[in-house]
Design a protein around this motif. Structure first.
Motif, PDB file in Angstrom:
ATOM      1  N   LEU A 212       0.823  -1.218   0.000  1.00  0.00           N
ATOM      2  CA  LEU A 212       0.000   0.000   0.000  1.00  0.00           C
ATOM      3  C   LEU A 212       0.857   1.267   0.000  1.00  0.00           C
ATOM      4  O   LEU A 212       0.333   2.376   0.079  1.00  0.00           O
ATOM      5  CB  LEU A 212      -0.936   0.024   1.228  1.00  0.00           C
ATOM      6  CG  LEU A 212      -1.690  -1.274   1.570  1.00  0.00           C
ATOM      7  CD1 LEU A 212      -2.681  -1.033   2.703  1.00  0.00           C
ATOM      8  CD2 LEU A 212      -2.415  -1.820   0.353  1.00  0.00           C
ATOM      9  N   ASN A 213       2.179   1.114  -0.072  1.00  0.00           N
ATOM     10  CA  ASN A 213       3.039   2.288   0.139  1.00  0.00           C
ATOM     11  C   ASN A 213       2.943   3.340  -0.972  1.00  0.00           C
ATOM     12  O   ASN A 213       3.384   4.470  -0.782  1.00  0.00           O
ATOM     13  CB  ASN A 213       4.502   1.894   0.408  1.00  0.00           C
ATOM     14  CG  ASN A 213       5.122   1.141  -0.752  1.00  0.00           C
ATOM     15  OD1 ASN A 213       4.565   1.145  -1.858  1.00  0.00           O
ATOM     16  ND2 ASN A 213       6.244   0.492  -0.499  1.00  0.00           N
ATOM     17  N   GLY A 214       2.333   2.977  -2.107  1.00  0.00           N
ATOM     18  CA  GLY A 214       2.180   3.964  -3.185  1.00  0.00           C
ATOM     19  C   GLY A 214       1.069   4.967  -2.915  1.00  0.00           C
ATOM     20  O   GLY A 214       1.037   6.041  -3.534  1.00  0.00           O
ATOM     21  N   PHE A 215       0.144   4.615  -2.024  1.00  0.00           N
ATOM     22  CA  PHE A 215      -0.969   5.547  -1.778  1.00  0.00           C
ATOM     23  C   PHE A 215      -1.277   5.736  -0.290  1.00  0.00           C
ATOM     24  O   PHE A 215      -2.236   6.400   0.071  1.00  0.00           O
ATOM     25  CB  PHE A 215      -2.236   5.102  -2.529  1.00  0.00           C
ATOM     26  CG  PHE A 215      -2.605   3.657  -2.292  1.00  0.00           C
ATOM     27  CD1 PHE A 215      -3.374   3.301  -1.191  1.00  0.00           C
ATOM     28  CD2 PHE A 215      -2.186   2.660  -3.160  1.00  0.00           C
ATOM     29  CE1 PHE A 215      -3.738   1.984  -0.973  1.00  0.00           C
ATOM     30  CE2 PHE A 215      -2.529   1.325  -2.949  1.00  0.00           C
ATOM     31  CZ  PHE A 215      -3.309   0.990  -1.848  1.00  0.00           C
ATOM     32  N   CYS A 216      -0.477   5.131   0.579  1.00  0.00           N
ATOM     33  CA  CYS A 216      -0.710   5.292   2.025  1.00  0.00           C
ATOM     34  C   CYS A 216      -0.271   6.713   2.426  1.00  0.00           C
ATOM     35  O   CYS A 216       0.906   7.071   2.306  1.00  0.00           O
ATOM     36  CB  CYS A 216       0.094   4.251   2.788  1.00  0.00           C
ATOM     37  SG  CYS A 216       0.164   4.567   4.554  1.00  0.00           S
ATOM     38  N   LEU A 217      -1.208   7.502   2.913  1.00  0.00           N
ATOM     39  CA  LEU A 217      -0.907   8.922   3.188  1.00  0.00           C
ATOM     40  C   LEU A 217       0.130   9.082   4.300  1.00  0.00           C
ATOM     41  O   LEU A 217       1.011   9.942   4.212  1.00  0.00           O
ATOM     42  CB  LEU A 217      -2.201   9.665   3.561  1.00  0.00           C
ATOM     43  CG  LEU A 217      -3.235   9.759   2.437  1.00  0.00           C
ATOM     44  CD1 LEU A 217      -4.446  10.581   2.897  1.00  0.00           C
ATOM     45  CD2 LEU A 217      -2.627  10.388   1.175  1.00  0.00           C
ATOM     46  N   ALA A 218       0.029   8.266   5.342  1.00  0.00           N
ATOM     47  CA  ALA A 218       0.987   8.406   6.447  1.00  0.00           C
ATOM     48  C   ALA A 218       2.407   8.133   5.955  1.00  0.00           C
ATOM     49  O   ALA A 218       3.356   8.810   6.357  1.00  0.00           O
ATOM     50  CB  ALA A 218       0.624   7.460   7.584  1.00  0.00           C
ATOM     51  N   HIS A 219       2.546   7.162   5.060  1.00  0.00           N
ATOM     52  CA  HIS A 219       3.870   6.869   4.505  1.00  0.00           C
ATOM     53  C   HIS A 219       4.333   8.009   3.595  1.00  0.00           C
ATOM     54  O   HIS A 219       5.463   8.503   3.719  1.00  0.00           O
ATOM     55  CB  HIS A 219       3.826   5.547   3.739  1.00  0.00           C
ATOM     56  CG  HIS A 219       5.101   5.235   3.029  1.00  0.00           C
ATOM     57  ND1 HIS A 219       6.288   5.038   3.681  1.00  0.00           N
ATOM     58  CD2 HIS A 219       5.383   5.125   1.687  1.00  0.00           C
ATOM     59  CE1 HIS A 219       7.243   4.806   2.809  1.00  0.00           C
ATOM     60  NE2 HIS A 219       6.718   4.862   1.589  1.00  0.00           N
TER      61      HIS A 219
END
Ligand code: SF4
Length: 361
Positions: A212-219
């Protein structure tokens, strides 16, 4: 004035990214390879407070001894508690049996394929009903476990405290909107798996390997440390206790706890509130109908943490005569026939040595 929150929305890419990752590398777990409703139910209840690695041998032993829901319904309580010994939260297994009896009486021994019917069974809350319904029956309902709330909270940078029922309800609605109807069980398990293996708590998520790292806001915003939002926890109450290891003819004295309250109905090493010094311990023994036949020896401190309570313990070991109101059993009987909660493990583990006269391990 109470302002209505806007509906929670999750990224549309989430289901595919998650399921591709799950298909590529999900752990093989005994309840996954053959998701029979009884097995899924048992695993979900065991996993509520227990890690997968710890729960797996319990799960396998439980099913060996009680292979069907009818067997579970008919099992003697002592057998059930023994099968659960060490897992804690014993109401879980008591409720399992209560529910099994309802299932036998009302559903012919098979779990009902309905979210609402599952939810009406003892010990099955919204999360477990969602997990069983989706995994075992393919019903498209979400299962919003604590792990899942953490993941969602990070993905959308939600500042809603994850312990609130309102947050759970809003996340469930958001997940329902994008749950793939043809694979609801896999989707729910994938989210739980991600929470357990990648999106770890306490600021230690493995974002570099997260699908999910392409769209995870916290990341993307570097704000992972701020999520999930938690409300301040109540301070845990501390209670001091003195535990007695009373020895007699190669056996140790145990008793049943009261039928109500903490660890209700389970076996325990006898004890008393507060830290008793040697003179107070002698008085306690006399009041219980015991006479020491040797010196009282201190066993040192131990601690056990329950959800809202911490036991701080000191122990005494002493050989005694007199029966008091205890049941004296051999270490072998204690290990095989009686359920002694892990709160007593620090002292119980030493019993065989103490009986042999080894006091200083
Ligand atoms: S990218 Fe990081 S914070 Fe976001 S869901 Fe994945 S592991 Fe969690």
């Amino acid at each position: 004035m109470h302002r209505e929150q806007p509906q929670m929305t999750l990224p549309a890419q989430l289901p595919k990214a998650l399921l591709d990752w799950y298909d590529a590398g999900a752990r093989v777990l005994p309840w996954r390879s053959d998701p029979q409703p009884y097995h899924v139910w048992l695993s979900e209840i065991m996993l509520q407070q227990t890690r997968v690695e710890a729960a797996t041998p319990y799960f396998e032993r439980f099913l060996r001894e009680l292979p069907t829901i009818a067997d579970l319904a008919a099992a003697p309580e002592e057998q059930l508690l023994k099968l659960w010994e060490g897992l804690g939260y014993y109401n879980r297994v008591r409720n399992l049996q209560k529910a099994a009896r309802v299932v036998v009486d009302q559903y012919g021994g098979q779990l009902p394929a309905s979210f609402d019917a599952l939810l009406s069974l003892p010990g099955i809350g919204r999360y477990s009903a969602g997990a069983i319904a989706s995994i075992a029956f393919g019903i498209p309902v979400p299962a919003v476990a604590g792990n899942v709330r953490r993941v969602i909270s990070r993905v959308i940078e939600s500042d809603e405290p994850i312990s609130r029922e309102e947050t759970r309800r809003r996340m469930a609605a958001a997940l329902s909107a994008l749950l793939p109807k043809e694979r609801p069980g896999d989707f729910n398990q994938a989210l739980m798996e991600l929470g357990a293996m990648v999106c770890l708590p306490n600021g230690a998520p493995r974002c570099e390997r997260c699908p999910l790292n392409g769209f995870c806001l916290a990341h993307l915003h570097g704000s992972v440390d701020r999520f999930p939002c938690k409300e301040a926890k109540k301070e845990r109450r501390r209670e001091q206790r003195t535990i007695f290891v009373l020895l007699q003819d190669g056996r140790v004295g145990i008793r049943r706890r009261p039928a109500r309250g903490l660890l209700r109905g389970l076996w325990e090493l006898p004890g008393e509130e507060g830290f008793l010094d040697e003179a107070q311990a002698q008085n306690w023994l006399a009041a219980q109908g015991f006479s020491p036949t040797g010196p009282l020896r201190p066993l040192g401190p131990a601690k056990h943490i329950f959800t809202h309570l911490e036991w701080q313990m000191q122990g005494w070991v002493v050989p005694v005569t007199g029966a008091g109101a205890l049941c004296f059993v051999t270490p072998e009987q204690l290990a095989e026939e009686y359920c002694l909660p892990s709160a007593f493990r620090a002292y119980a583990d030493r019993i065989p040595n103490l009986i042999r006269g080894v006091f200083d391990v």
